[in-house]
Design an enzyme around this catalytic site. Sequence first.
Site, PDB file in Angstrom:
ATOM      1  N   LYS A 125       0.835  -1.211   0.000  1.00 30.07           N
ATOM      2  CA  LYS A 125       0.000   0.000   0.000  1.00 30.07           C
ATOM      3  C   LYS A 125       0.865   1.255   0.000  1.00 30.07           C
ATOM      4  O   LYS A 125       0.583   2.209  -0.706  1.00 30.07           O
ATOM      5  CB  LYS A 125      -0.951   0.002   1.197  1.00 30.07           C
ATOM      6  N   LYS A 209      -5.105 -10.080  -6.448  1.00 27.16           N
ATOM      7  CA  LYS A 209      -6.302 -10.555  -5.736  1.00 27.16           C
ATOM      8  C   LYS A 209      -7.500  -9.630  -5.977  1.00 27.16           C
ATOM      9  O   LYS A 209      -7.312  -8.426  -6.193  1.00 27.16           O
ATOM     10  CB  LYS A 209      -6.021 -10.723  -4.243  1.00 27.16           C
ATOM     11  N   LYS A 212     -11.566  -4.823  -2.654  1.00 29.04           N
ATOM     12  CA  LYS A 212     -12.607  -3.784  -2.517  1.00 29.04           C
ATOM     13  C   LYS A 212     -12.136  -2.479  -3.130  1.00 29.04           C
ATOM     14  O   LYS A 212     -12.921  -1.706  -3.635  1.00 29.04           O
ATOM     15  CB  LYS A 212     -12.900  -3.521  -1.033  1.00 29.04           C
TER      16      LYS A 212
HETATM   17  P1  TYM Z   1     -10.448  -7.062   4.625  1.00 27.76           P
HETATM   18  O1  TYM Z   1     -11.571  -6.171   5.030  1.00 27.76           O
HETATM   19  O2  TYM Z   1      -9.499  -6.584   3.601  1.00 27.76           O
HETATM   20  O3  TYM Z   1     -11.015  -8.442   4.114  1.00 27.76           O
HETATM   21  C1  TYM Z   1     -11.975  -9.157   4.868  1.00 27.76           C
HETATM   22  C2  TYM Z   1     -11.712 -10.644   4.749  1.00 27.76           C
HETATM   23  O4  TYM Z   1     -11.809 -11.057   3.381  1.00 27.76           O
HETATM   24  C3  TYM Z   1     -10.628 -11.771   3.004  1.00 27.76           C
HETATM   25  N1  TYM Z   1     -10.340 -11.473   1.593  1.00 27.76           N
HETATM   26  C4  TYM Z   1     -10.217 -12.395   0.643  1.00 27.76           C
HETATM   27  N2  TYM Z   1     -10.292 -13.734   0.670  1.00 27.76           N
HETATM   28  C5  TYM Z   1     -10.117 -14.396  -0.510  1.00 27.76           C
HETATM   29  N3  TYM Z   1      -9.864 -13.768  -1.683  1.00 27.76           N
HETATM   30  C6  TYM Z   1      -9.750 -12.429  -1.754  1.00 27.76           C
HETATM   31  N4  TYM Z   1      -9.521 -11.820  -2.913  1.00 27.76           N
HETATM   32  C7  TYM Z   1      -9.933 -11.674  -0.553  1.00 27.76           C
HETATM   33  N5  TYM Z   1      -9.922 -10.346  -0.267  1.00 27.76           N
HETATM   34  C8  TYM Z   1     -10.157 -10.245   1.047  1.00 27.76           C
HETATM   35  C9  TYM Z   1      -9.544 -11.237   3.922  1.00 27.76           C
HETATM   36  O5  TYM Z   1      -8.480 -12.149   4.046  1.00 27.76           O
HETATM   37  C10 TYM Z   1     -10.310 -11.047   5.227  1.00 27.76           C
HETATM   38  O6  TYM Z   1     -10.371 -12.259   5.942  1.00 27.76           O
HETATM   39  N6  TYM Z   1      -7.149  -6.643   8.365  1.00 27.76           N
HETATM   40  C11 TYM Z   1      -8.380  -7.258   7.944  1.00 27.76           C
HETATM   41  C12 TYM Z   1      -9.540  -6.952   8.858  1.00 27.76           C
HETATM   42  C13 TYM Z   1      -9.299  -7.234  10.309  1.00 27.76           C
HETATM   43  C14 TYM Z   1      -9.296  -8.496  10.932  1.00 27.76           C
HETATM   44  C15 TYM Z   1      -9.096  -8.239  12.309  1.00 27.76           C
HETATM   45  C16 TYM Z   1      -9.414  -9.809  10.444  1.00 27.76           C
HETATM   46  C17 TYM Z   1      -9.116  -6.287  11.274  1.00 27.76           C
HETATM   47  N7  TYM Z   1      -9.006  -6.905  12.488  1.00 27.76           N
HETATM   48  C18 TYM Z   1      -9.002  -9.286  13.232  1.00 27.76           C
HETATM   49  C19 TYM Z   1      -9.327 -10.852  11.384  1.00 27.76           C
HETATM   50  C20 TYM Z   1      -9.136 -10.583  12.745  1.00 27.76           C
HETATM   51  C21 TYM Z   1      -8.738  -6.759   6.554  1.00 27.76           C
HETATM   52  O7  TYM Z   1      -8.317  -5.713   6.132  1.00 27.76           O
HETATM   53  O8  TYM Z   1      -9.641  -7.544   5.918  1.00 27.76           O
END
Ligand code: TYM
Length: 343
Positions: A125, A209, A212
């Site tokens: 990022k 990947k 969003k």
């Molecule tokens: P975030 O909001 O980017 O994504 C949410 C969840 O979706 C999964 N994910 C994917 N899985 C498969 N293929 C993809 N292309 C893909 N894009 C996203 C992510 O792995 C995630 O599980 N840091 C985290 C949010 C977070 C969190 C936490 C997660 C904050 N605190 C504590 C677990 C525990 C994040 O930015 O996810």
Amino acid sequence: MAGCRASVDLYDRPVARVFSGIQPTGDLHLGNYLGALRQFTRDQHDHDAVFCIVDLHALTVPQDPHELGRRTLDTARVHLAAGLDPSVCTLFVQSHVHEHAELSWLMECTASVGELRRMTQFKEKADKAPEQEFVAAALFTYPALMAADILLYGADRVPVGADQRQHLELARDLAVRFNHRFGDTFVVPAAAVPTVGARIMDLQRPTEKMSKSSVSPQGTVGLLEDPASITRKIRRAVTDTEVEVRYDPEAKPGVSNLLTILGAAVGEDPAQLARRYQQYGELKVDCAEAVVALLEPIQARYAELAAEPSRTAAILAEGAAKARAVAAPVLEQARAAVGLLPR
Ligand code: TYM
């Protein structure tokens, strides 16, 4: 497990605690569902499950203040539409439980600059940002907040997609280090990454990947997208100039991604599925049909929830109260462990 203590069960069940979070930064997509959200809906039945819309994390990149609240509520609605049942699990908004921000500080004091610098998501990022662009310090310290999210709930299992693995390893390291320095305080968590669907790729740029924040709307399938548009995007997905349907993510990322999506949707192994297809066209037709069928019930439930906005807000208020009941004593224990004066 080192430094592990039993979870407190919110529902008096002898089960492990699950925690995960999703950022309200954009419309949730197929990757979020197959990598994470679908696991949440399964885990809630045989675990003590806590899920969080991580709005504080969203602030690490600029957000429109008029949009953030709406997006947060909407993301919660998608969680419920995907099948989370508030009578068996807890769903809440991160900023409603101030213990997250507070434990985050203790985690920042436990993590080293070197560790945070090694986080590939930060590097990606920060590197992508143009020379003069503002990069928030919070983007750098973000994994400390993520560790705090997890450790506050004594979670042993954290369902996430593959891109969060490194952050989970850091959360484990921080829990172990804190326990070692200050005495047994935190449960040491482990990532639960699905065998199929942990990394869904962009349909137009299959070496990246699905995301969003993608600049490739044609490559991303939204969970609430209409069936005709989903079908069109999957039919136009980038493949390659060969003709053989084979699961080989290195050499054939586009075709392998379609096989993964189909496999995750119907519960089959992508490499096995490949043997059934002679042409890319047939694979695309089946993949599109499977995705539309998978998302149909979610979209129908979402429409019902959207018609009754106060229901989701009430669920989140109740969820925050339940979450706080677990998080507050854990924070107090951590404060005491490091020697902060009782308040
Ligand atoms: P975030 O909001 O980017 O994504 C949410 C969840 O979706 C999964 N994910 C994917 N899985 C498969 N293929 C993809 N292309 C893909 N894009 C996203 C992510 O792995 C995630 O599980 N840091 C985290 C949010 C977070 C969190 C936490 C997660 C904050 N605190 C504590 C677990 C525990 C994040 O930015 O996810």
